[in-house]
Write a protein that holds these residues in place. Structure first.
Motif, PDB file in Angstrom:
ATOM      1  N   PRO A 152      47.763  36.358  28.976  1.00  0.00           N
ATOM      2  CA  PRO A 152      46.938  35.204  29.023  1.00  0.00           C
ATOM      3  C   PRO A 152      46.025  35.017  30.325  1.00  0.00           C
ATOM      4  CG  PRO A 152      48.915  34.364  29.755  1.00  0.00           C
ATOM      5  CD  PRO A 152      49.051  35.684  29.449  1.00  0.00           C
ATOM      6  N   GLY A 153      45.225  33.845  30.430  1.00  0.00           N
ATOM      7  CA  GLY A 153      44.680  33.608  31.877  1.00  0.00           C
ATOM      8  C   GLY A 153      45.655  33.745  33.056  1.00  0.00           C
ATOM      9  N   ILE A 154      45.430  34.479  33.957  1.00  0.00           N
ATOM     10  CA  ILE A 154      46.576  34.623  35.001  1.00  0.00           C
ATOM     11  C   ILE A 154      46.105  33.675  36.279  1.00  0.00           C
ATOM     12  CG2 ILE A 154      47.778  35.966  36.576  1.00  0.00           C
ATOM     13  CD1 ILE A 154      48.556  36.181  33.392  1.00  0.00           C
TER      14      ILE A 154
ATOM     15  N   GLY B  71      35.918  38.774  37.662  1.00  0.00           N
ATOM     16  CA  GLY B  71      35.079  38.765  36.231  1.00  0.00           C
ATOM     17  C   GLY B  71      35.443  38.330  35.020  1.00  0.00           C
ATOM     18  N   GLY B  72      36.680  37.451  35.403  1.00  0.00           N
ATOM     19  CA  GLY B  72      37.175  36.871  33.979  1.00  0.00           C
ATOM     20  C   GLY B  72      36.556  35.298  33.618  1.00  0.00           C
ATOM     21  N   THR B  73      36.880  35.077  32.225  1.00  0.00           N
ATOM     22  CA  THR B  73      36.450  33.916  31.679  1.00  0.00           C
ATOM     23  C   THR B  73      37.489  32.729  32.243  1.00  0.00           C
ATOM     24  OG1 THR B  73      35.325  34.746  29.738  1.00  0.00           O
ATOM     25  CG2 THR B  73      35.979  32.649  29.536  1.00  0.00           C
ATOM     26  N   THR B  74      38.725  33.105  32.667  1.00  0.00           N
ATOM     27  CA  THR B  74      39.742  31.959  32.863  1.00  0.00           C
ATOM     28  C   THR B  74      39.614  31.895  34.195  1.00  0.00           C
ATOM     29  OG1 THR B  74      41.424  33.697  33.058  1.00  0.00           O
ATOM     30  CG2 THR B  74      41.092  32.654  30.959  1.00  0.00           C
ATOM     31  N   ASP B  75      38.726  32.430  35.178  1.00  0.00           N
ATOM     32  CA  ASP B  75      38.720  32.538  36.566  1.00  0.00           C
ATOM     33  C   ASP B  75      38.313  31.191  37.109  1.00  0.00           C
ATOM     34  OD1 ASP B  75      37.214  35.695  37.319  1.00  0.00           O
ATOM     35  OD2 ASP B  75      39.043  35.183  36.516  1.00  0.00           O
TER      36      ASP B  75
ATOM     37  N   MET C  41      37.699  46.528  33.283  1.00  0.00           N
ATOM     38  CA  MET C  41      36.674  45.292  33.465  1.00  0.00           C
ATOM     39  C   MET C  41      37.003  44.240  32.656  1.00  0.00           C
ATOM     40  SD  MET C  41      32.615  45.901  33.102  1.00  0.00           S
ATOM     41  CE  MET C  41      32.412  47.371  34.407  1.00  0.00           C
ATOM     42  N   LEU C  42      36.858  42.830  33.136  1.00  0.00           N
ATOM     43  CA  LEU C  42      37.433  42.032  32.322  1.00  0.00           C
ATOM     44  C   LEU C  42      36.173  40.986  31.533  1.00  0.00           C
ATOM     45  CD1 LEU C  42      39.843  40.238  34.850  1.00  0.00           C
ATOM     46  CD2 LEU C  42      40.395  41.855  33.126  1.00  0.00           C
ATOM     47  N   SER C  43      36.401  40.161  30.828  1.00  0.00           N
ATOM     48  CA  SER C  43      35.687  39.691  29.672  1.00  0.00           C
ATOM     49  C   SER C  43      34.241  39.354  30.022  1.00  0.00           C
ATOM     50  CB  SER C  43      36.248  38.513  29.031  1.00  0.00           C
ATOM     51  OG  SER C  43      36.310  37.424  30.017  1.00  0.00           O
ATOM     52  N   ALA C  44      34.263  38.655  31.240  1.00  0.00           N
ATOM     53  CA  ALA C  44      32.746  38.179  31.586  1.00  0.00           C
ATOM     54  C   ALA C  44      31.795  39.299  32.139  1.00  0.00           C
ATOM     55  CB  ALA C  44      32.812  36.945  32.604  1.00  0.00           C
TER      56      ALA C  44
HETATM   57  C1  VAH Z   1      39.674  37.375  31.409  1.00  0.00           C
HETATM   58  N1  VAH Z   1      41.346  36.893  32.969  1.00  0.00           N
HETATM   59  O1  VAH Z   1      39.255  36.063  31.587  1.00  0.00           O
HETATM   60  C2  VAH Z   1      40.947  37.479  31.929  1.00  0.00           C
HETATM   61  C3  VAH Z   1      42.111  37.498  30.543  1.00  0.00           C
HETATM   62  C4  VAH Z   1      42.673  36.155  28.683  1.00  0.00           C
HETATM   63  C5  VAH Z   1      41.469  36.421  29.790  1.00  0.00           C
HETATM   64  O2  VAH Z   1      42.104  38.591  29.944  1.00  0.00           O
HETATM   65  O3  VAH Z   1      38.793  38.129  31.236  1.00  0.00           O
END
Ligand code: VAH
Length: 319
Positions: free
Chosen positions: A171-173, A182-186, A78-81
């Protein structure tokens, strides 16, 4: 030894393309995709699939024994956001799934493990530019805390039980095939979809939020490279820093405007701004480059071209 690979979380953003790439290299029958639900048509039609709950040891063991699996890529998390909305569930999923796979390796049922960490292990007190491999790590998100704890357990299982687990701090992919979850880099993915669908995007991170990012092909190459490296080359058994590029929402919007001149961006920071502000702006990945030959290929300009070219086909958009 012939590879028999299990990917847990194969339907996710990275898992989908990792599965397809590993099948291209090893043959579809050598790579078993699994997740808690079925995935895209492309994934489901590309080879064997099994339903697995990553938190259920027995459901993993059954598939490991059925296919004589010797390598596991654990991509479920489960990702950050989303993790900030469901902290207990995030901790349970991210930690119990890791213990299940590490214990399978400890018992000798599998030989090698890949487990993704994240630059989310760094927090507000970490140096933000060219963040070193070893530095202050006080993550302020459940996701980051779970990844920091997971890194320590990976190193412990290697030192104590000889488990061959390898890890990368993604990093953000950025990718266009599978939607992120559900990521912050989305934002850096959504912006391309909206640019083609609506010609505008309202970013949930502010204009100057610089974050480390990477195009999916580089991330997949790094993942496969670290797993193929000789054991003696892997000198860090917690997790390796990895970087490709760093950019801000403003910078990526300026790159998009080179192709779509009328594209408009606006900024409405939400709860994810605080998460992004706790993370580094750029990463020192020299250890990965030294130890197992990591080298990224895709920069912001090339990534923008790839994203717009492929998504314009998906949306039938002529620019
Ligand atoms: C996120 N895409 O945003 C993931 C990642 C560095 C960010 O781990 O939660």
């Amino acid at each position: 030894m012939n590879k028999s690979i299990l990917i847990i979380g194969a339907c996710g953003q990275i898992g989908t393309e990792l599965t397809l790439k590993l099948r291209e290299i090893n043959g579809e029958k050598a790579v078993i995709a699994s997740d808690i639900h079925e995935g895209s048509n492309e994934l489901m039609q590309s080879g064997p699939f099994e339903l697995i709950n990553a938190m259920d040891y027995d459901s993993i063991l059954k598939v490991v024994e059925k296919y004589a699996i010797n390598e596991v890529y654990l991509m479920a998390a489960m990702l950050s956001a989303t993790g900030e909305k469901f902290p207990e569930k995030a901790w349970e999923l991210n930690m119990n799934s890791l213990f299940n796979v590490l214990n399978l390796a400890k018992s000798g049922k599998i030989k090698k493990v890949f487990w993704p960490s994240s630059i989310a292990v760094f927090g507000p007190t970490t140096p933000k530019e060219n963040t070193p491999q070893e530095t202050v790590m006080e993550p302020s998100t459940v996701y980051g805390i779970s990844k920091q704890a997971g890194e320590r357990w990976c190193e412990y299982y290697f030192n104590k039980f000889g488990v061959d687990v390898r890890s990368i701090r993604y990093p953000g992919i950025i990718s266009w095939k599978a939607n992120p979850g559900g990521g912050t880099t989305d934002y850096a993915i959504e912006i391309f979809h909206k640019a083609l669908q609506e010609g505008k995007y309202n970013s949930f991170l502010n204009k100057e939020t610089k974050l480390p990012m990477m195009y999916i092909d580089d991330a997949i190459d790094a993942t496969i490279n670290i797993m193929d490296a000789k054991p003696e080359a892997i000198k860090i058994r917690s997790s390796y820093n990895l970087a490709g590029m760093s950019f801000t929402p403003h910078e990526v919007s300026e790159e998009i405007k080179k192709t779509i001149p009328n594209f408009e961006i606006s900024y409405s920071p939400d709860f994810r701004q605080k998460i992004a502000d706790s993370w580094p702006k750029s990463i020192d990945d020299s250890k990965a480059r030294e130890d197992w030959g990591w080298n990224h290929k895709v920069d912001l300009e090339k990534m923008t071209t790839i994203m717009l070219e492929n998504l314009s086909l998906k949306y039938d958009f002529n620019y």
